[in-house]
Structures are given as C-alpha cells and as structure tokens.
Design a protein around this motif. Structure first.
Motif, PDB file in Angstrom:
ATOM      1  N   ASP A   1     -11.194  -5.685   0.895  1.00  0.00           N
ATOM      2  CA  ASP A   1     -11.056  -5.590   2.343  1.00  0.00           C
ATOM      3  C   ASP A   1     -10.454  -4.270   2.786  1.00  0.00           C
ATOM      4  O   ASP A   1     -10.779  -3.760   3.852  1.00  0.00           O
ATOM      5  N   ASP A   2      -9.551  -3.697   1.959  1.00  0.00           N
ATOM      6  CA  ASP A   2      -8.901  -2.449   2.350  1.00  0.00           C
ATOM      7  C   ASP A   2      -9.912  -1.359   2.618  1.00  0.00           C
ATOM      8  O   ASP A   2      -9.737  -0.529   3.502  1.00  0.00           O
ATOM      9  N   ALA A   3     -10.977  -1.291   1.827  1.00  0.00           N
ATOM     10  CA  ALA A   3     -11.938  -0.201   1.952  1.00  0.00           C
ATOM     11  C   ALA A   3     -12.805  -0.330   3.194  1.00  0.00           C
ATOM     12  O   ALA A   3     -13.538   0.581   3.526  1.00  0.00           O
TER      13      ALA A   3
ATOM     14  N   LEU B   1      -0.110  14.615   1.955  1.00  0.00           N
ATOM     15  CA  LEU B   1       0.284  14.037   3.241  1.00  0.00           C
ATOM     16  C   LEU B   1      -0.646  12.914   3.671  1.00  0.00           C
ATOM     17  O   LEU B   1      -0.212  11.943   4.298  1.00  0.00           O
ATOM     18  N   THR B   2      -1.926  13.046   3.350  1.00  0.00           N
ATOM     19  CA  THR B   2      -2.877  11.988   3.684  1.00  0.00           C
ATOM     20  C   THR B   2      -2.837  10.863   2.660  1.00  0.00           C
ATOM     21  O   THR B   2      -2.785   9.682   3.019  1.00  0.00           O
ATOM     22  N   GLY B   3      -2.857  11.216   1.368  1.00  0.00           N
ATOM     23  CA  GLY B   3      -2.863  10.198   0.318  1.00  0.00           C
ATOM     24  C   GLY B   3      -1.635   9.321   0.320  1.00  0.00           C
ATOM     25  O   GLY B   3      -1.696   8.138  -0.045  1.00  0.00           O
ATOM     26  N   GLU B   4      -0.501   9.862   0.748  1.00  0.00           N
ATOM     27  CA  GLU B   4       0.744   9.100   0.762  1.00  0.00           C
ATOM     28  C   GLU B   4       0.946   8.322   2.057  1.00  0.00           C
ATOM     29  O   GLU B   4       1.966   7.664   2.241  1.00  0.00           O
ATOM     30  N   SER B   5      -0.030   8.396   2.961  1.00  0.00           N
ATOM     31  CA  SER B   5       0.056   7.668   4.231  1.00  0.00           C
ATOM     32  C   SER B   5      -0.710   6.356   4.212  1.00  0.00           C
ATOM     33  O   SER B   5      -0.573   5.556   5.151  1.00  0.00           O
ATOM     34  N   VAL B   6      -1.540   6.122   3.181  1.00  0.00           N
ATOM     35  CA  VAL B   6      -2.416   4.949   3.171  1.00  0.00           C
ATOM     36  C   VAL B   6      -2.406   4.316   1.782  1.00  0.00           C
ATOM     37  O   VAL B   6      -2.034   4.968   0.795  1.00  0.00           O
ATOM     38  N   PRO B   7      -2.826   3.049   1.662  1.00  0.00           N
ATOM     39  CA  PRO B   7      -2.999   2.433   0.346  1.00  0.00           C
ATOM     40  C   PRO B   7      -4.063   3.167  -0.459  1.00  0.00           C
ATOM     41  O   PRO B   7      -4.919   3.871   0.092  1.00  0.00           O
ATOM     42  N   ALA B   8      -4.039   2.988  -1.769  1.00  0.00           N
ATOM     43  CA  ALA B   8      -4.926   3.736  -2.664  1.00  0.00           C
ATOM     44  C   ALA B   8      -6.395   3.544  -2.317  1.00  0.00           C
ATOM     45  O   ALA B   8      -7.187   4.486  -2.386  1.00  0.00           O
TER      46      ALA B   8
ATOM     47  N   PRO C   1      -6.548  -4.973   7.059  1.00  0.00           N
ATOM     48  CA  PRO C   1      -6.446  -5.564   5.731  1.00  0.00           C
ATOM     49  C   PRO C   1      -5.007  -5.678   5.262  1.00  0.00           C
ATOM     50  O   PRO C   1      -4.121  -4.955   5.721  1.00  0.00           O
ATOM     51  N   LEU C   2      -4.789  -6.570   4.311  1.00  0.00           N
ATOM     52  CA  LEU C   2      -3.436  -6.910   3.899  1.00  0.00           C
ATOM     53  C   LEU C   2      -2.656  -5.720   3.358  1.00  0.00           C
ATOM     54  O   LEU C   2      -1.490  -5.542   3.689  1.00  0.00           O
ATOM     55  N   ALA C   3      -3.287  -4.913   2.496  1.00  0.00           N
ATOM     56  CA  ALA C   3      -2.555  -3.785   1.927  1.00  0.00           C
ATOM     57  C   ALA C   3      -2.188  -2.777   2.993  1.00  0.00           C
ATOM     58  O   ALA C   3      -1.103  -2.197   2.974  1.00  0.00           O
ATOM     59  N   ALA C   4      -3.098  -2.544   3.955  1.00  0.00           N
ATOM     60  CA  ALA C   4      -2.792  -1.617   5.029  1.00  0.00           C
ATOM     61  C   ALA C   4      -1.688  -2.171   5.926  1.00  0.00           C
ATOM     62  O   ALA C   4      -0.827  -1.438   6.389  1.00  0.00           O
TER      63      ALA C   4
ATOM     64  N   LEU D   1      -7.745   3.212   0.462  1.00  0.00           N
ATOM     65  CA  LEU D   1      -8.129   3.869   1.709  1.00  0.00           C
ATOM     66  C   LEU D   1      -8.079   5.387   1.613  1.00  0.00           C
ATOM     67  O   LEU D   1      -8.404   6.076   2.582  1.00  0.00           O
ATOM     68  N   ILE D   2      -7.681   5.930   0.461  1.00  0.00           N
ATOM     69  CA  ILE D   2      -7.539   7.384   0.344  1.00  0.00           C
ATOM     70  C   ILE D   2      -8.855   8.117   0.600  1.00  0.00           C
ATOM     71  O   ILE D   2      -8.878   9.104   1.347  1.00  0.00           O
ATOM     72  N   PRO D   3     -10.004   7.710   0.007  1.00  0.00           N
ATOM     73  CA  PRO D   3     -11.244   8.451   0.301  1.00  0.00           C
ATOM     74  C   PRO D   3     -11.599   8.458   1.779  1.00  0.00           C
ATOM     75  O   PRO D   3     -11.970   9.498   2.331  1.00  0.00           O
ATOM     76  N   ALA D   4     -11.486   7.308   2.446  1.00  0.00           N
ATOM     77  CA  ALA D   4     -11.834   7.243   3.858  1.00  0.00           C
ATOM     78  C   ALA D   4     -10.863   8.058   4.700  1.00  0.00           C
ATOM     79  O   ALA D   4     -11.271   8.787   5.618  1.00  0.00           O
ATOM     80  N   ALA D   5      -9.563   7.943   4.400  1.00  0.00           N
ATOM     81  CA  ALA D   5      -8.566   8.686   5.171  1.00  0.00           C
ATOM     82  C   ALA D   5      -8.731  10.187   4.967  1.00  0.00           C
ATOM     83  O   ALA D   5      -8.641  10.977   5.919  1.00  0.00           O
ATOM     84  N   THR D   6      -8.972  10.594   3.721  1.00  0.00           N
ATOM     85  CA  THR D   6      -9.193  12.009   3.442  1.00  0.00           C
ATOM     86  C   THR D   6     -10.438  12.502   4.154  1.00  0.00           C
ATOM     87  O   THR D   6     -10.465  13.614   4.708  1.00  0.00           O
TER      88      THR D   6
END
Length: 426
Positions: free
Chosen positions: A208-210, A336-343, A416-419, A345-350
């Motif tokens: 769900d996170d993705a 700064l981006t990778g440490e703002s979201v769960p693992a 999603p739960l992790a977010a 979500l890193i590709p989408a956030a980046t």
C-alpha cells in the motif's frame, strides 16, 4: 567517525560495487544529455538548424525528464526497481545511438524527448537503489559519489570527448554511435550485480505504501520544501550553464579558448563538491550543510558579478559555485528526500522532487534568464542566479530533521500505514 567516511572494505562488497556502477551510469546520462552542445555547430550545418532549435532540443529533453520522473513511483511498483533501472539505461543508449540516424529537426527532437523520458526514470531509480544499498552512516557520502560523475562527464570531459571523437571520425553521427556503446555494457553489469532487498526484488502488487498519490507525498517530511529548494538550486546552476558562455565572450570579451576553460569549472567543481559536502553532512547534519552551501553559493555569485575578465579568477569562482550547487542537488534529491518518507516511497518521492525541480528549474529558469538578458542586458542574468541562491538560503532555514517534523499534520484516511506512522511518530 572514520568508518562513516569510507567507501571500501568497511562498506561491503555489494554496496561498493553498486555505488560505483550507479555513479558510472549517472555519468553516462550526463554525457548523453550534454554532448549535443559541443556537437551542435556540426549538426546545425548538416541539418540546417539555428540556435532556437538548440534551445528547443534542450528544453524538450529537460521537460520530458521532469515529467517522466513524476511517474517513476508507479513504474517501479509495476516493474520493480531492477527492471526500471536497467531498462531505462538500455533505452538511453539505444536512443543515443539512433540519434546518429536523425535526418531532420523533428526526428532529433523526438529522440531527445524520448531520451529525456528514459533519463527521468533512471535518475530517481538510481538514487533509490543507492539509498537502499547504503548503510545509513554512509548514505550522504554514497549518494554524493553516485551523482559525482554527472557533471564531470557531462560538463567537464564531455566537450573534450566530443571534440576528440569529432576530429577522429569527421562526423557528429559517429560520435553519437560511439558514445552509446558504454551504456550497454554498464546496463549488463548492473543487471548482473544488483541484488535487490527482499521487499524490492519483485514488482509490487500489494504494498500500500507504494500507491500513495504524488500530491499526498508532498505532505510528508521536507518534500514540499525540497521541491522549492530544487527550483532555487537549478535557477542558479542552469542559468549559469546556459547563459554564462555568452556572458564571458560578449560582455567580458574572453576568447573562445578562455571561455571554454572557465566553463569547465562547472563540471570539475560539481564533481569535487559532491564527493565532499554530502559526506560531511553524514557527520555534521543535513541542515547545516545545506544552509552553509546556499550562503557560500550566494556570496560567490555576487563576487562573480563583480569579477574582472581574469580567466583564473573566473574559473575559481565558478568552481566554487558549482561545488556548492551540485552538492545541494545531491543532498536535496538524496538524503533530505529519502529521510522524509518510508523506504517504499523513496522512488516516488525522489521522482517528485527531481521531476518538479527539473520542469521548473530546468525549463522556467533559463527562459526567465533569457527574458532578463533581452530586456535588461546580459549581466542581469547573474541577478537571477543570485535570486536562486538567496531564495534557497531563506528556505533552507525551514528544514526540519526527522525528530522536528510536525506531528499535527492532517492525515487522510487513505494514507498507508507506514506513511501514517512516519507522520505520527512524534
């Protein structure tokens, strides 16, 4: 502390190999992106183009890059990180080779736009994989290494490579064909060596996170702020890349050789900066590194505005500006981006930070600089660059660390739960 600053035995074999391969891959992306600039005089003569066509070719790639980066999260969810990473690099190489067959502006414009799409997918995927394989104590350093070859191959060595190959082959078409070859080899090496983490090894159908929509990702951590920071960084860096050659020759009256020597500082400074500042941020914190880098960039642009026509001085100032700006790019799209979201979500956030930053900074800022130069004179472009650094300095003071991010943000039920856990952890 010493261990946190090394990439080698302490880092682990898989981590070391992947960071090196990803760095080479991003360097080739830079080479494929910028090598058309020194080749354009030959292309212009052969295909009957003008300087407006060069601007259109650059804009097409930049806009396609940014828009593609916005979709990388869903692409990775369907295909998996390895498929997107290897496939996009293969397609970049194919399209670079096909550029040798272009017979008119329309076909070259289409190929450059398609190349921008593939590079826009590769960039966030590469950053996500570099983050995945890196120990947290080495994340800033490794992401700096991963991105370090982009400026040195694209902006420093790229013109020299293009000139040498053009002289040897007497054809710009042959240059595109030769430059495409290393990408195929590197894609095979990444395919062979990349061992995804278990949670990333297969395309995701139930994570769900993705599936978090990109507009909700903007609500997490520093993501919204990072998009604005990227605009400020690129407003300074891209304006200098696009407009400074004319400033040096037309306003300061440097010779072509002197101008080329000064401009090479952009690539060299960016390469060195990305090896130094992100690693220091592992030790002393992200926010201090970002604030000090923006302040240094602003001071150096002001000095550049006041500098006389002395190539060695201009080289030193431009080296410093690129040193800090490229470091800021690495820190913003990386830690700064990778440490703002769960693992997950890193590709989408980046992709969001890279994509919106590329569209705004890579597309709008040079257009603004062109308007300013036309209506207020060529030296006025440096005020646009100053504005980017000054805006970034002000915004960087608002950055929050993981423990400082607010806990009272409204959280939609579908988050999603992790977010949700990341947002609620305080």
């Amino acid at each position: 502390m010493k261990k946190a600053m090394q990439l080698g035995p302490g880092a682990g074999r898989h981590e070391t190999i992947m960071v090196v391969l990803l760095s080479l891959g991003f360097g080739l992306v830079g080479l494929d992106r910028f090598i058309i600039l020194p080749l354009f005089p030959a292309i212009m003569s052969d295909l009957q183009m003008n300087y407006q066509d060069l601007g259109n070719l650059s804009a097409a790639l930049a806009m396609a890059w940014g828009l593609a980066a916005l979709t990388v999260g869903s692409m990775i969810r369907r295909l998996g990180r390895k498929t997107v990473l290897v496939g996009s690099l293969l397609l970049v190489s194919v399209l670079s080779g096909l550029s040798a067959l272009a017979g008119a502006l329309a076909s070259l414009l289409l190929l450059r736009a398609l190349m921008g799409i593939c590079e826009g997918l590769f960039t966030p995927a590469g950053i996500a994989v570099a983050t995945e394989v890196s120990h947290p104590d080495r994340r800033g350093l490794n992401l700096g290494i991963q991105q370090a070859l982009f400026p040195v191959l694209g902006l420093a060595l790229g013109p020299l490579i293009a000139a040498w190959l053009l002289g040897a082959m007497h054809s710009w078409r042959g240059v595109f064909a030769i430059v495409a070859l290393p990408g195929f080899i590197l894609a095979w090496l990444i395919h062979r060596h990349y061992e995804p983490a278990l949670s990333h090894s297969l395309p995701s159908s139930n994570q769900d996170d993705a599936r978090l929509p990109w507009w909700q990702l903007l609500r997490l951590g520093n993501i919204r702020l990072n998009v604005l920071l990227m605009f400020c960084i690129l407003a300074c860096q891209f304006v200098l890349c696009a407009m400074l050659p004319n400033y040096l020759t037309d306003h300061l009256h440097l010779s072509t050789i002197e101008m080329a020597s000064v401009i090479s500082a952009i690539g060299v400074g960016g390469f060195v900066g990305q090896l130094v500042v992100p690693g220091l941020s592992d030790l002393y914190g992200r926010k201090p590194a970002v604030v000090l880098s923006f302040a240094a960039s602003l001071a150096l642009v002001i000095l550049l505005k006041l500098a006389p026509a002395q190539p060695w001085l201009l080289f030193a100032l431009l080296f410093g500006i690129s040193f800090f700006n490229c470091s800021l790019t690495c820190l913003t799209v990386g830690p700064l981006t990778g440490e703002s979201v769960p693992a997950e979500l890193i590709p989408a956030a980046t992709g969001i930070v890279v994509g919106l930053g590329e569209v705004l900074g890579g597309g709008a800022a040079p257009a603004l600089a062109g308007f300013v130069a036309t209506h207020f004179g060529l030296p006025a472009i440096l005020y646009v660059a100053m504005g980017g650094s000054l805006g970034g300095l002000a915004l960087s003071c608002l950055l929050k660390g993981p423990q400082e991010q607010p806990s009272d943000l409204p959280i939609p039920d579908e988050l999603p739960l992790a977010a949700r856990a990341l947002t609620e952890r305080n």
